[in-house]
Scaffold this motif. Structure first.
Motif, PDB file in Angstrom:
ATOM      1  N   ARG A  30       0.843  -1.186   0.000  1.00  0.00           N
ATOM      2  CA  ARG A  30       0.000   0.000   0.000  1.00  0.00           C
ATOM      3  C   ARG A  30       0.880   1.238   0.000  1.00  0.00           C
ATOM      4  O   ARG A  30       1.904   1.289   0.673  1.00  0.00           O
ATOM      5  CB  ARG A  30      -0.898  -0.007   1.217  1.00  0.00           C
ATOM      6  N   ASP A  31       0.435   2.237  -0.738  1.00  0.00           N
ATOM      7  CA  ASP A  31       1.144   3.501  -0.800  1.00  0.00           C
ATOM      8  C   ASP A  31       0.462   4.459   0.169  1.00  0.00           C
ATOM      9  O   ASP A  31      -0.673   4.895  -0.067  1.00  0.00           O
ATOM     10  CB  ASP A  31       1.116   4.043  -2.235  1.00  0.00           C
ATOM     11  N   LEU A  32       1.136   4.792   1.250  1.00  0.00           N
ATOM     12  CA  LEU A  32       0.528   5.616   2.284  1.00  0.00           C
ATOM     13  C   LEU A  32       0.278   7.038   1.807  1.00  0.00           C
ATOM     14  O   LEU A  32      -0.746   7.651   2.134  1.00  0.00           O
ATOM     15  CB  LEU A  32       1.421   5.630   3.526  1.00  0.00           C
ATOM     16  N   VAL A  33       1.181   7.602   1.021  1.00  0.00           N
ATOM     17  CA  VAL A  33       1.012   8.968   0.528  1.00  0.00           C
ATOM     18  C   VAL A  33      -0.204   9.047  -0.385  1.00  0.00           C
ATOM     19  O   VAL A  33      -1.018   9.979  -0.302  1.00  0.00           O
ATOM     20  CB  VAL A  33       2.286   9.443  -0.199  1.00  0.00           C
ATOM     21  N   GLN A  34      -0.367   8.037  -1.229  1.00  0.00           N
ATOM     22  CA  GLN A  34      -1.515   8.030  -2.130  1.00  0.00           C
ATOM     23  C   GLN A  34      -2.811   7.896  -1.338  1.00  0.00           C
ATOM     24  O   GLN A  34      -3.802   8.561  -1.645  1.00  0.00           O
ATOM     25  CB  GLN A  34      -1.383   6.886  -3.136  1.00  0.00           C
ATOM     26  N   ASP A  35      -2.824   7.070  -0.310  1.00  0.00           N
ATOM     27  CA  ASP A  35      -4.026   6.905   0.502  1.00  0.00           C
ATOM     28  C   ASP A  35      -4.405   8.206   1.199  1.00  0.00           C
ATOM     29  O   ASP A  35      -5.584   8.587   1.242  1.00  0.00           O
ATOM     30  CB  ASP A  35      -3.809   5.798   1.540  1.00  0.00           C
ATOM     31  N   ILE A  36      -3.420   8.918   1.747  1.00  0.00           N
ATOM     32  CA  ILE A  36      -3.694  10.195   2.417  1.00  0.00           C
ATOM     33  C   ILE A  36      -4.205  11.221   1.408  1.00  0.00           C
ATOM     34  O   ILE A  36      -5.157  11.969   1.678  1.00  0.00           O
ATOM     35  CB  ILE A  36      -2.429  10.704   3.137  1.00  0.00           C
ATOM     36  N   TYR A  37      -3.616  11.257   0.227  1.00  0.00           N
ATOM     37  CA  TYR A  37      -4.021  12.206  -0.813  1.00  0.00           C
ATOM     38  C   TYR A  37      -5.463  11.953  -1.236  1.00  0.00           C
ATOM     39  O   TYR A  37      -6.266  12.886  -1.349  1.00  0.00           O
ATOM     40  CB  TYR A  37      -3.069  12.079  -2.012  1.00  0.00           C
ATOM     41  N   ILE A  38      -5.825  10.709  -1.454  1.00  0.00           N
ATOM     42  CA  ILE A  38      -7.192  10.380  -1.874  1.00  0.00           C
ATOM     43  C   ILE A  38      -8.177  10.703  -0.759  1.00  0.00           C
ATOM     44  O   ILE A  38      -9.276  11.209  -1.004  1.00  0.00           O
ATOM     45  CB  ILE A  38      -7.274   8.897  -2.300  1.00  0.00           C
ATOM     46  N   LYS A  39      -7.805  10.437   0.499  1.00  0.00           N
ATOM     47  CA  LYS A  39      -8.675  10.755   1.628  1.00  0.00           C
ATOM     48  C   LYS A  39      -8.934  12.257   1.703  1.00  0.00           C
ATOM     49  O   LYS A  39     -10.067  12.701   1.927  1.00  0.00           O
ATOM     50  CB  LYS A  39      -8.038  10.258   2.924  1.00  0.00           C
ATOM     51  N   GLU A  40      -7.890  13.077   1.484  1.00  0.00           N
ATOM     52  CA  GLU A  40      -8.053  14.530   1.511  1.00  0.00           C
ATOM     53  C   GLU A  40      -8.891  15.027   0.337  1.00  0.00           C
ATOM     54  O   GLU A  40      -9.673  15.968   0.475  1.00  0.00           O
ATOM     55  CB  GLU A  40      -6.691  15.221   1.520  1.00  0.00           C
ATOM     56  N   LEU A  41      -8.716  14.416  -0.826  1.00  0.00           N
ATOM     57  CA  LEU A  41      -9.533  14.811  -1.986  1.00  0.00           C
ATOM     58  C   LEU A  41     -11.005  14.520  -1.747  1.00  0.00           C
ATOM     59  O   LEU A  41     -11.878  15.316  -2.103  1.00  0.00           O
ATOM     60  CB  LEU A  41      -9.067  14.072  -3.247  1.00  0.00           C
ATOM     61  N   LYS A  42     -11.312  13.368  -1.156  1.00  0.00           N
ATOM     62  CA  LYS A  42     -12.709  13.011  -0.893  1.00  0.00           C
ATOM     63  C   LYS A  42     -13.319  13.918   0.170  1.00  0.00           C
ATOM     64  O   LYS A  42     -14.518  14.218   0.133  1.00  0.00           O
ATOM     65  CB  LYS A  42     -12.804  11.558  -0.459  1.00  0.00           C
ATOM     66  N   GLY A  43     -12.515  14.383   1.100  1.00  0.00           N
ATOM     67  CA  GLY A  43     -13.032  15.220   2.175  1.00  0.00           C
ATOM     68  C   GLY A  43     -13.089  16.688   1.838  1.00  0.00           C
ATOM     69  O   GLY A  43     -13.594  17.491   2.630  1.00  0.00           O
ATOM     70  N   TYR A  44     -12.625  17.108   0.672  1.00  0.00           N
ATOM     71  CA  TYR A  44     -12.592  18.530   0.314  1.00  0.00           C
ATOM     72  C   TYR A  44     -13.977  19.022  -0.067  1.00  0.00           C
ATOM     73  O   TYR A  44     -14.694  18.399  -0.846  1.00  0.00           O
ATOM     74  CB  TYR A  44     -11.630  18.755  -0.858  1.00  0.00           C
ATOM     75  N   LYS A  45     -14.353  20.146   0.510  1.00  0.00           N
ATOM     76  CA  LYS A  45     -15.611  20.799   0.162  1.00  0.00           C
ATOM     77  C   LYS A  45     -15.281  22.175  -0.396  1.00  0.00           C
ATOM     78  O   LYS A  45     -14.618  22.968   0.255  1.00  0.00           O
ATOM     79  CB  LYS A  45     -16.518  20.966   1.396  1.00  0.00           C
ATOM     80  N   ALA A  46     -15.738  22.457  -1.613  1.00  0.00           N
ATOM     81  CA  ALA A  46     -15.465  23.745  -2.256  1.00  0.00           C
ATOM     82  C   ALA A  46     -16.225  24.840  -1.532  1.00  0.00           C
ATOM     83  O   ALA A  46     -17.375  24.639  -1.128  1.00  0.00           O
ATOM     84  CB  ALA A  46     -15.876  23.696  -3.720  1.00  0.00           C
ATOM     85  N   PRO A  47     -15.595  26.002  -1.348  1.00  0.00           N
ATOM     86  CA  PRO A  47     -16.303  27.089  -0.667  1.00  0.00           C
ATOM     87  C   PRO A  47     -17.447  27.610  -1.543  1.00  0.00           C
ATOM     88  O   PRO A  47     -17.359  27.644  -2.767  1.00  0.00           O
ATOM     89  CB  PRO A  47     -15.231  28.163  -0.482  1.00  0.00           C
TER      90      PRO A  47
END
Length: 128
Positions: A30-47
């Motif tokens: 598993r790529d930890l950096v990729q997992d963190i990046y995808i988690k942050e992308l899914k959690g992003y809410k546009a203002p």
């Protein structure tokens, strides 16, 4: 002949499959950096943009003024007659006379070509 070609093709594919064998026994890491990046992308809410955010950046559109139709003169026949009766200017006749005088001064093409074909003047050796 076709059996020889088939035999060669079979041998080539068998040799290629031996050299490029894939191993299915390796465990996927598993790529930890990729997992963190995808988690942050899914959690992003546009203002949410404000309703008047465009004010100052966009100009108000207004229609240009409607053009007016040109007005024809009331007495068109008399204006055309006055134009036909007018004398042309004499400036066009003065231009060729000026051009002829300029060629006599030595600025014409024939004068320049004659100058180029002429021999160079000889200088004394003592001056150098």
């Amino acid at each position: 002949m076709s059996s020889t070609i088939l035999r060669q093709a079979f041998n080539a594919t068998r040799a290629a499959s031996r050299s490029c064998a894939f191993s299915t026994s390796t465990v996927a890491r598993r790529d930890l950096v990729q997992d963190i990046y995808i988690k942050e992308l899914k959690g992003y809410k546009a203002p949410v943009a404000a309703k008047d955010a465009h004010v100052g950046a966009v100009k108000q559109y207004s229609l240009p003024p409607v053009p007016k139709a040109p007005v024809l003169p009331a007495d068109l026949a008399s204006e055309l007659a006055a134009y036909d009766a007018s004398e042309p200017t004499v400036v066009a006749q003065a231009a060729p006379a000026a051009a002829a005088g300029a060629e006599q001064v030595g600025t014409g093409a024939d004068t320049f070509l004659t100058f180029l074909e002429a021999d160079l003047p000889k200088h004394d050796e003592h001056h150098h």
